[in-house]
Design an enzyme around this catalytic site. Structure first.
Site, PDB file in Angstrom:
ATOM      1  N   TYR A   1      18.053  64.198  65.185  1.00 46.05           N
ATOM      2  CA  TYR A   1      17.566  62.910  64.679  1.00 46.05           C
ATOM      3  C   TYR A   1      17.515  61.874  65.797  1.00 46.05           C
ATOM      4  CZ  TYR A   1      17.896  58.268  62.620  1.00 46.05           C
ATOM      5  OH  TYR A   1      17.719  56.930  62.340  1.00 46.05           O
TER       6      TYR A   1
ATOM      7  N   ARG B   1      12.179  60.297  59.062  1.00 42.92           N
ATOM      8  CA  ARG B   1      13.293  61.045  58.479  1.00 42.92           C
ATOM      9  C   ARG B   1      14.565  60.594  59.192  1.00 42.92           C
ATOM     10  NH1 ARG B   1      11.993  67.360  57.776  1.00 42.92           N
ATOM     11  NH2 ARG B   1      14.038  67.215  56.778  1.00 42.92           N
TER      12      ARG B   1
ATOM     13  N   TYR C   1      14.068  51.763  51.840  1.00 44.73           N
ATOM     14  CA  TYR C   1      15.135  50.757  51.756  1.00 44.73           C
ATOM     15  C   TYR C   1      14.904  49.607  52.744  1.00 44.73           C
ATOM     16  CZ  TYR C   1      19.923  48.899  52.230  1.00 44.73           C
ATOM     17  OH  TYR C   1      21.030  48.090  52.310  1.00 44.73           O
TER      18      TYR C   1
ATOM     19  N   ARG D   1      32.862  51.272  62.515  1.00 39.53           N
ATOM     20  CA  ARG D   1      31.423  51.067  62.597  1.00 39.53           C
ATOM     21  C   ARG D   1      31.128  49.612  62.242  1.00 39.53           C
ATOM     22  NH1 ARG D   1      32.217  55.164  64.675  1.00 39.53           N
ATOM     23  NH2 ARG D   1      31.235  57.204  64.346  1.00 39.53           N
TER      24      ARG D   1
ATOM     25  N   ALA E   1       8.541  54.274  58.864  1.00 38.08           N
ATOM     26  CA  ALA E   1       8.495  55.585  58.220  1.00 38.08           C
ATOM     27  C   ALA E   1       9.159  56.621  59.125  1.00 38.08           C
ATOM     28  CB  ALA E   1       7.050  55.976  57.940  1.00 38.08           C
TER      29      ALA E   1
END
Length: 316
Positions: free
Chosen positions: A144, A72, A11, A214, A70
């Protein structure tokens, strides 16, 4: 400039590659599969960041700049697979930096490339100050966020050897669409609300009362920040910038705007609140001052409208 974009079919990576082509750069997109769509003009290179031998044999050219996107990215998923997230986000970064050619094909030394790394506000955890400045001490609360912070540190220490120049861009929430490509991740608020409006999901689940605030940045505005950062990075130096709109919006406001833009209802269901910050907004003073960057397309209605137009043929 000759630029490598990792995650170029994703995206944000797609938007960055598109912007760089429009700016006249020569862009190579690193992807894991040959069937992934890339912006017109981006040359594909097929490789996996977790295969260092394959990277070494694939990345023959020298690059003036690298946009490393790139990764996760799903926060909740990282709690069930922390090892996978650290492997992808940290080891993948190490492998990429190690594979960047240091000599030209003729044997002469290659210039130190500018590396712009796509990081996240998740590195801050639950910050004490709002809007959040870059001087806030990182304290990630998810695997993360911790993996992205670790990758930041790898890149910044590597820059201090003189091998690269590095700029880290910490992004908060991204929305909008370019080339008819909205955010495909329906675990995020705006894509899921639009999916409900389109009739692909029965309701939107909200954690708590919808008062959490947010901010949202158009993906094309984010892409322009990458272009500015590539020009600003200098060998042997490393900098960190927040990149955001600086405008807070509650969950309830997002839902109301989706209903207004689409003309369709977004039924909601409330779950118990999660241990998440009630307010998370970026202080973007530094990136505006140092890089001269300003968001131009990040009004909430515009971001939702072009995402809706890309998502639903009926929306036109």
């Amino acid at each position: 400039m000759r630029i490598l974009v990792t995650g170029a079919s994703g995206y944000v990576g797609y938007a960055v590659g598109r912007r760089l082509i429009a700016d006249g750069h020569e862009v190579t997109g690193l992807v894991r599969r040959a069937d992934r769509p890339l912006p017109r003009g981006v040359r594909p290179v097929i490789a996996d960041l977790l295969d260092p031998f394959g990277l070494d044999s694939t990345l023959h050219e020298t690059y003036d700049g690298v946009c490393h996107l790139a990764a996760r990215t799903r926060v909740r998923e990282s709690f069930t697979d922390p090892l996978g997230f650290f492997t992808a986000n940290v080891q993948g970064t190490i492998n990429l930096l190690g594979a960047l050619p240091t000599v030209r094909p003729d044997g002469s030394p290659a210039p130190a490339p500018a590396v712009v790394y796509g990081s996240t506000a998740a590195v801050y955890g639950t910050p004490e100050r709002q809007p959040v400045p870059e001087t806030e001490t990182p304290s990630p609360t998810s695997p993360y966020g911790a993996s992205k912070l670790a990758a930041e540190q790898v890149i910044r220490f590597h820059a201090r050897t003189g091998a690269i120049g590095a700029i880290v861009l910490r992004t908060f929430n991204v929305a909008g669409s370019v080339d008819g490509r909205p955010d495909p991740d329906e675990t995020r608020l705006i894509p899921k609300a639009l999916a409900v409006a389109a009739g692909r999901a029965p309701h939107l689940t909200i954690n708590g009362d919808g008062a959490a605030v947010r901010e949202y940045l158009h993906v094309d505005d984010l892409a322009s920040a990458y272009a500015r950062a590539l020009e600003a990075a200098r060998p042997g130096t490393d900098r960190v910038y927040n990149v955001g709109s600086g405008t807070g919006t509650s969950v309830r406001e997002v839902i109301r705007t989706v209903e207004e833009v689409t003309g369709r209802p977004v039924p909601t269901r409330h779950d118990p609140p999660q241990p998440e910050p009630p307010l998370l907004v970026a202080d973007c003073t530094a990136v505006r001052r140092d890089l001269g960057w300003r968001p131009e397309r990040s009004g909430l209605s515009e971001m939702i409208a072009d995402s809706w137009a890309a998502l639903s043929p009926e929306a036109g």
